[in-house]
Each structure stands twice: as C-alpha cells, then as structure tokens.
Design a protein around this motif. Sequence first.
Motif, PDB file in Angstrom:
ATOM      1  N   GLY A 100     -30.594 -65.906  53.945  1.00  0.00           N
ATOM      2  CA  GLY A 100     -31.340 -64.892  54.673  1.00  0.00           C
ATOM      3  C   GLY A 100     -31.816 -63.743  53.805  1.00  0.00           C
ATOM      4  N   SER A 101     -31.278 -63.646  52.568  1.00  0.00           N
ATOM      5  CA  SER A 101     -31.687 -62.530  51.718  1.00  0.00           C
ATOM      6  C   SER A 101     -33.143 -62.648  51.276  1.00  0.00           C
ATOM      7  CB  SER A 101     -30.763 -62.409  50.501  1.00  0.00           C
ATOM      8  OG  SER A 101     -30.767 -63.589  49.740  1.00  0.00           O
ATOM      9  N   ASP A 102     -33.666 -63.876  51.234  1.00  0.00           N
ATOM     10  CA  ASP A 102     -35.078 -64.034  50.863  1.00  0.00           C
ATOM     11  C   ASP A 102     -35.989 -63.434  51.925  1.00  0.00           C
ATOM     12  OD1 ASP A 102     -34.149 -66.033  52.568  1.00  0.00           O
ATOM     13  OD2 ASP A 102     -35.504 -67.559  51.787  1.00  0.00           O
ATOM     14  N   GLN A 103     -35.592 -63.547  53.211  1.00  0.00           N
ATOM     15  CA  GLN A 103     -36.395 -62.946  54.283  1.00  0.00           C
ATOM     16  C   GLN A 103     -36.370 -61.430  54.206  1.00  0.00           C
ATOM     17  OE1 GLN A 103     -33.906 -65.299  56.159  1.00  0.00           O
ATOM     18  NE2 GLN A 103     -35.322 -66.750  57.073  1.00  0.00           N
ATOM     19  N   LEU A 104     -35.201 -60.866  53.910  1.00  0.00           N
ATOM     20  CA  LEU A 104     -35.098 -59.411  53.795  1.00  0.00           C
ATOM     21  C   LEU A 104     -35.888 -58.897  52.595  1.00  0.00           C
ATOM     22  CD1 LEU A 104     -31.319 -58.966  54.665  1.00  0.00           C
ATOM     23  CD2 LEU A 104     -33.280 -58.433  56.119  1.00  0.00           C
ATOM     24  N   ALA A 105     -35.886 -59.657  51.494  1.00  0.00           N
ATOM     25  CA  ALA A 105     -36.663 -59.258  50.313  1.00  0.00           C
ATOM     26  C   ALA A 105     -38.156 -59.269  50.622  1.00  0.00           C
ATOM     27  CB  ALA A 105     -36.349 -60.191  49.142  1.00  0.00           C
ATOM     28  N   LEU A 106     -38.607 -60.253  51.386  1.00  0.00           N
ATOM     29  CA  LEU A 106     -40.022 -60.324  51.764  1.00  0.00           C
ATOM     30  C   LEU A 106     -40.397 -59.135  52.641  1.00  0.00           C
ATOM     31  CD1 LEU A 106     -42.712 -61.865  51.787  1.00  0.00           C
ATOM     32  CD2 LEU A 106     -41.859 -63.135  53.752  1.00  0.00           C
ATOM     33  N   LEU A 107     -39.529 -58.789  53.595  1.00  0.00           N
ATOM     34  CA  LEU A 107     -39.795 -57.636  54.455  1.00  0.00           C
ATOM     35  C   LEU A 107     -39.849 -56.343  53.641  1.00  0.00           C
ATOM     36  CD1 LEU A 107     -37.612 -58.441  57.590  1.00  0.00           C
ATOM     37  CD2 LEU A 107     -40.086 -58.627  57.366  1.00  0.00           C
ATOM     38  N   GLN A 108     -38.961 -56.231  52.644  1.00  0.00           N
ATOM     39  CA  GLN A 108     -38.988 -55.030  51.815  1.00  0.00           C
ATOM     40  C   GLN A 108     -40.304 -54.954  51.031  1.00  0.00           C
ATOM     41  OE1 GLN A 108     -36.971 -54.716  48.086  1.00  0.00           O
ATOM     42  NE2 GLN A 108     -36.271 -52.648  48.545  1.00  0.00           N
ATOM     43  N   SER A 109     -40.786 -56.086  50.561  1.00  0.00           N
ATOM     44  CA  SER A 109     -42.072 -56.084  49.843  1.00  0.00           C
ATOM     45  C   SER A 109     -43.202 -55.656  50.763  1.00  0.00           C
ATOM     46  CB  SER A 109     -42.352 -57.478  49.274  1.00  0.00           C
ATOM     47  OG  SER A 109     -41.422 -57.807  48.284  1.00  0.00           O
ATOM     48  N   LEU A 110     -43.187 -56.123  51.994  1.00  0.00           N
ATOM     49  CA  LEU A 110     -44.197 -55.703  52.973  1.00  0.00           C
ATOM     50  C   LEU A 110     -44.135 -54.197  53.198  1.00  0.00           C
ATOM     51  CD1 LEU A 110     -43.986 -58.512  55.679  1.00  0.00           C
ATOM     52  CD2 LEU A 110     -45.961 -57.950  54.296  1.00  0.00           C
ATOM     53  N   ARG A 111     -42.934 -53.688  53.358  1.00  0.00           N
ATOM     54  CA  ARG A 111     -42.757 -52.250  53.595  1.00  0.00           C
ATOM     55  C   ARG A 111     -43.257 -51.442  52.403  1.00  0.00           C
ATOM     56  NH1 ARG A 111     -39.153 -48.565  52.009  1.00  0.00           N
ATOM     57  NH2 ARG A 111     -37.827 -50.126  51.058  1.00  0.00           N
ATOM     58  N   ARG A 112     -42.903 -51.880  51.202  1.00  0.00           N
ATOM     59  CA  ARG A 112     -43.329 -51.136  50.010  1.00  0.00           C
ATOM     60  C   ARG A 112     -44.845 -51.143  49.859  1.00  0.00           C
ATOM     61  NH1 ARG A 112     -40.029 -52.341  44.761  1.00  0.00           N
ATOM     62  NH2 ARG A 112     -41.056 -50.398  44.199  1.00  0.00           N
ATOM     63  N   ALA A 113     -45.457 -52.277  50.163  1.00  0.00           N
ATOM     64  CA  ALA A 113     -46.925 -52.359  50.060  1.00  0.00           C
ATOM     65  C   ALA A 113     -47.578 -51.458  51.098  1.00  0.00           C
ATOM     66  CB  ALA A 113     -47.381 -53.799  50.231  1.00  0.00           C
ATOM     67  N   ALA A 114     -47.060 -51.488  52.329  1.00  0.00           N
ATOM     68  CA  ALA A 114     -47.639 -50.684  53.410  1.00  0.00           C
ATOM     69  C   ALA A 114     -47.462 -49.193  53.157  1.00  0.00           C
ATOM     70  CB  ALA A 114     -47.005 -51.073  54.738  1.00  0.00           C
ATOM     71  N   ARG A 115     -46.338 -48.828  52.561  1.00  0.00           N
ATOM     72  CA  ARG A 115     -46.031 -47.420  52.316  1.00  0.00           C
ATOM     73  C   ARG A 115     -46.768 -46.868  51.097  1.00  0.00           C
ATOM     74  NH1 ARG A 115     -39.785 -46.064  51.795  1.00  0.00           N
ATOM     75  NH2 ARG A 115     -40.181 -46.836  49.710  1.00  0.00           N
ATOM     76  N   GLY A 116     -47.318 -47.766  50.283  1.00  0.00           N
ATOM     77  CA  GLY A 116     -48.048 -47.326  49.102  1.00  0.00           C
ATOM     78  C   GLY A 116     -47.171 -47.100  47.892  1.00  0.00           C
ATOM     79  N   ASP A 117     -45.961 -47.680  47.885  1.00  0.00           N
ATOM     80  CA  ASP A 117     -45.056 -47.509  46.748  1.00  0.00           C
ATOM     81  C   ASP A 117     -45.653 -48.064  45.455  1.00  0.00           C
ATOM     82  OD1 ASP A 117     -43.337 -46.526  48.604  1.00  0.00           O
ATOM     83  OD2 ASP A 117     -41.772 -48.029  48.321  1.00  0.00           O
TER      84      ASP A 117
END
Length: 200
Positions: A100-117
């Motif tokens: 399940g850690s791969d799903q959480l890593a993907l969500l974190q990437s989405l969040r970082r992209a959306a936030r403009g990190d």
Amino acid sequence: MRTVLVTGPGGSGRTTVAAATALAGSRRGARTLLISADAIPGFPSATEPAQVTDTLWSVRTDSAEHFRGELLALQDQLSGVLGLLGGNQLDGEELTELPGSDQLALLQSLRRAARGDWSRDGYDLLVVDLPPLREALAVLALPEQLRRYLRRLLPQERQAARALRPMLAQLAGVPMPAQWLYEAAARRDAELAAVQALIE
C-alpha cells in the motif's frame, strides 16, 4: 491545472498512452508534468521532476523512499513516548516498505504537484500514469477513506476541549493526546482534501 488520469488493464499500454498524452500536451505549449511509478524508456528516471523538453517534465514515484521518510518522521515525533516505553529507534536502512505504500507515494506526488512544490511557475497539465484499473480505483478512493478514518479517530469536537486536557488527564488518570497529534491530523486532513479535490 488540468489533470489527466490514465489507467486500464495491465499490459494495455497505459504507460505509453500517458507518455504520449504528456508529449502531446507539451507540444501544444502546456507546461506538463508526467507522474509515473514505473521507469519510462526515453524519460529520466528521477524521483524529482526532470526536464524532458522545454515544456515537459517527468517524475517517478519512489514508494520505498516515501515509506522510509514518513515512518522516520513519525518516529521522531513519537521519540519521547518511545523513550518512556523503552522502545528502540528504527534505522532507515532496515525499513522495507509495506503493501500500500506505493499508493500513498503516488498520492503524495499528486499533492506536491498540485501545491506547486516542484515548480514555482506551476504546471498547466498533470498526466498521471495510474496502476491497473482495479488498483487505480482503490488509489482514487484512498484520500476520502483516510479523511473519514481521521475524523473518527480525532473528531474536531474533541479538539475544542484542548484547554481542559491537563485536568481531564488528572481526573481520568491517563494521558490525553498531545496537541501535536491534533495538529498533525489537521495537516494530514488538509493534504488529503487537496488531493481529493484534484481527483474529483
């Protein structure tokens, strides 16, 4: 920012479609980020956005590194409690990721992209190479499910009684959750809400 989620049965060419979609978007002048868990031939395999063309970047999620980082950060926050209990600190090199850690890593990437990190100018187009359809549906449902669990574990109404916590702890004879726990839950809820909004 426009988001394109690409999924399908395993072996159907979804990674190829995602890469082609990202290339097409960048050729139209859109600042495009391609996110994939897999290495894509011809694209950099970096875990931070790497430039492919003038308007195209790609990033590969690293679920093992994400899992280690999150667990070590949690361990640091709990170090006082672990010390009281006589717990041993885990070393980052001994940690292996859990299912399940791969799903959480993907969500974190989405969040970082959306936030403009990853880009001060932001992206016009975000193309996400999701896992096969069944897993993709689970990933897309995850933010809402996690938010529901957080609200059940640490309801907002209980946070209002923070001034009474020391007194309640003495009366009940058990320690009450520390303020940092509620603050961490509020931060996670906000992060998950941003990802949920992006997905919706």
